[in-house]
Design a protein around this motif. Structure first.
Motif, PDB file in Angstrom:
ATOM      1  N   SER A   1      53.380 -17.863  67.125  1.00  0.00           N
ATOM      2  CA  SER A   1      54.083 -17.939  68.590  1.00  0.00           C
ATOM      3  C   SER A   1      55.334 -16.757  68.418  1.00  0.00           C
ATOM      4  O   SER A   1      55.657 -16.393  69.622  1.00  0.00           O
ATOM      5  CB  SER A   1      54.763 -19.289  68.861  1.00  0.00           C
ATOM      6  OG  SER A   1      55.937 -19.588  67.878  1.00  0.00           O
TER       7      SER A   1
ATOM      8  N   VAL B   1      62.261 -22.138  66.337  1.00  0.00           N
ATOM      9  CA  VAL B   1      63.124 -23.257  67.001  1.00  0.00           C
ATOM     10  C   VAL B   1      64.058 -23.859  65.999  1.00  0.00           C
ATOM     11  O   VAL B   1      63.220 -24.081  64.778  1.00  0.00           O
ATOM     12  CB  VAL B   1      62.224 -24.409  67.629  1.00  0.00           C
ATOM     13  CG1 VAL B   1      63.044 -25.205  68.406  1.00  0.00           C
ATOM     14  CG2 VAL B   1      61.219 -23.654  68.734  1.00  0.00           C
TER      15      VAL B   1
ATOM     16  N   CYS C   1      56.776 -29.199  65.248  1.00  0.00           N
ATOM     17  CA  CYS C   1      57.824 -28.735  66.096  1.00  0.00           C
ATOM     18  C   CYS C   1      59.262 -29.024  64.974  1.00  0.00           C
ATOM     19  O   CYS C   1      59.403 -29.961  64.606  1.00  0.00           O
ATOM     20  CB  CYS C   1      58.197 -29.446  67.256  1.00  0.00           C
ATOM     21  SG  CYS C   1      56.997 -28.985  68.604  1.00  0.00           S
ATOM     22  N   ALA C   2      60.319 -28.417  65.505  1.00  0.00           N
ATOM     23  CA  ALA C   2      61.709 -28.259  64.835  1.00  0.00           C
ATOM     24  C   ALA C   2      62.159 -29.607  64.984  1.00  0.00           C
ATOM     25  O   ALA C   2      62.758 -30.360  63.986  1.00  0.00           O
ATOM     26  CB  ALA C   2      62.459 -27.115  65.406  1.00  0.00           C
ATOM     27  N   GLU C   3      61.920 -30.442  66.289  1.00  0.00           N
ATOM     28  CA  GLU C   3      62.849 -31.696  66.172  1.00  0.00           C
ATOM     29  C   GLU C   3      62.044 -32.501  65.253  1.00  0.00           C
ATOM     30  O   GLU C   3      63.063 -33.814  64.879  1.00  0.00           O
ATOM     31  CB  GLU C   3      62.639 -32.004  67.718  1.00  0.00           C
ATOM     32  CG  GLU C   3      63.313 -31.391  68.852  1.00  0.00           C
ATOM     33  CD  GLU C   3      62.278 -30.175  69.333  1.00  0.00           C
ATOM     34  OE1 GLU C   3      61.545 -29.443  68.323  1.00  0.00           O
ATOM     35  OE2 GLU C   3      62.498 -29.862  70.652  1.00  0.00           O
TER      36      GLU C   3
ATOM     37  N   ASN D   1      60.673 -25.236  63.326  1.00  0.00           N
ATOM     38  CA  ASN D   1      59.197 -25.267  63.458  1.00  0.00           C
ATOM     39  C   ASN D   1      58.514 -24.660  62.355  1.00  0.00           C
ATOM     40  O   ASN D   1      58.971 -23.648  61.949  1.00  0.00           O
ATOM     41  CB  ASN D   1      58.614 -24.686  64.919  1.00  0.00           C
ATOM     42  CG  ASN D   1      59.443 -23.148  65.304  1.00  0.00           C
ATOM     43  OD1 ASN D   1      60.301 -22.961  64.768  1.00  0.00           O
ATOM     44  ND2 ASN D   1      58.445 -22.622  66.138  1.00  0.00           N
TER      45      ASN D   1
ATOM     46  N   GLU E   1      54.960 -23.495  61.518  1.00  0.00           N
ATOM     47  CA  GLU E   1      53.550 -23.406  62.019  1.00  0.00           C
ATOM     48  C   GLU E   1      52.309 -23.174  61.086  1.00  0.00           C
ATOM     49  O   GLU E   1      52.534 -23.169  59.819  1.00  0.00           O
ATOM     50  CB  GLU E   1      53.553 -22.073  62.887  1.00  0.00           C
ATOM     51  CG  GLU E   1      54.344 -22.192  64.097  1.00  0.00           C
ATOM     52  CD  GLU E   1      54.512 -21.325  65.139  1.00  0.00           C
ATOM     53  OE1 GLU E   1      54.003 -19.875  64.944  1.00  0.00           O
ATOM     54  OE2 GLU E   1      54.946 -21.560  66.462  1.00  0.00           O
TER      55      GLU E   1
END
Ligand code: THU
Length: 161
Positions: free
Chosen positions: A41, A45, A72-74, A61, A63
């Protein structure tokens, strides 16, 4: 028919208005996007999680060529924090994103999957936490995931049927 209106309270801050502890958290999230693995992408993040015991955890993140296998980073940061301190509630999370050579102008907000994970992170401790979303000049803040995910499904729905 009765219509119910649900409102969201979004606070908009400048960096200098934040508490020192939150400024540190914001800077950690911005450091983290530099180490993201986002070759597909090119959207980096970073996330930083502050626990109620003062511990800080970071993530970004990750991938994968099989796209859905990435994370995802969170979620990387939250799962890392919970794995280390399963009994300590989250105090705050900060999220920052970088693409096309700069930090995003408009703060990004967590995806649906990450919002659902945040619901769990709050409900397992019955403890809402602050969410900071970082843009180039403004920082969005909400006090708890219910502001981003109203009408949420949680473990109380499983128990109450
Ligand atoms: N991404 C995050 O890490 N957090 C968000 O809140 C939104 C999206 C990642 C997933 C994927 O690696 C890339 O950003 C583009 O969607």
């Amino acid at each position: 028919m009765e219509q119910r209106i649900i409102t969201t309270h979004l606070n908009v801050y400048h960096f200098t208005e934040l508490e020192p502890e939150i400024q540190v958290l914001v800077n950690k999230a911005k450091e983290q996007f530099q180490k993201a693995y986002a070759p597909y992408s090119r959207f980096n993040v970073g996330a930083a999680v502050l626990l109620e015991n003062g511990a800080l955890f970071e993530g970004n993140n990750q991938e994968n060529s099989a796209y859905p296998s990435g994370l995802c980073a969170e979620r990387v940061a939250l799962f890392y924090a919970h794995a280390q301190f399963p009994d300590v509630p989250v105090k705050a999370i900060a999220i920052a994103a970088y693409t096309n050579g700069s930090i995003v102008e408009t703060p990004i907000t967590p995806c649906g999957g990450c919002r659902q994970v945040m619901v769990e992170s709050e409900s397992r401790f019955n403890h809402p936490f602050d969410i900071y979303m970082i843009g180039r000049t403004q920082i969005y803040h909400v006090a708890g995931i219910s502001q981003l995910l109203p009408l949420q499904f949680s473990e109380t729905d499983l128990a109450n049927q």
